[in-house]
Design a protein around this motif. Structure first.
Motif: not given
Length: 92
Positions: A68-74
């Motif tokens: 998971a990519d943090l920016a996408i999850v945010r």
């Protein structure tokens, strides 16, 4: 600090959530409306119930899923909370 880092959204009184093997069920006891949500949405809802901020929820999900990519999850967490707020499930 951003709004996502400092604001704790919450599940509105009268809304019940139950985890299921495939995600969860959200029931608005006031209207009788219910929805089935996937596992990721269930993670977000449980985070809100636990009093986490959207940012804390995004970090927890990213830690759980290695790819998971943090920016996408945010972005996904913010979008889901906005949808839940629109239908009256979440309040500030």
């Amino acid at each position: 600090m951003t709004d996502a880092e400092t604001t704790t959204d919450r599940i509105r009184a009268g809304v019940v959530f139950r985890r299921t093997p495939d995600g969860g069920i959200v029931l608005d006891k006031r209207s009788g409306a219910y929805s089935q949500v996937n596992s990721s949405a269930a993670d977000v809802i449980e985070g809100l119930i636990d009093g986490l901020t959207r940012d804390e929820i995004a970090h927890a999900i990213t830690g759980r899923y290695e790819a998971a990519d943090l920016a996408i999850v945010r972005s996904d967490v913010d979008a889901l909370v906005a949808q839940l707020r629109e239908v009256g499930i979440v309040a500030r």
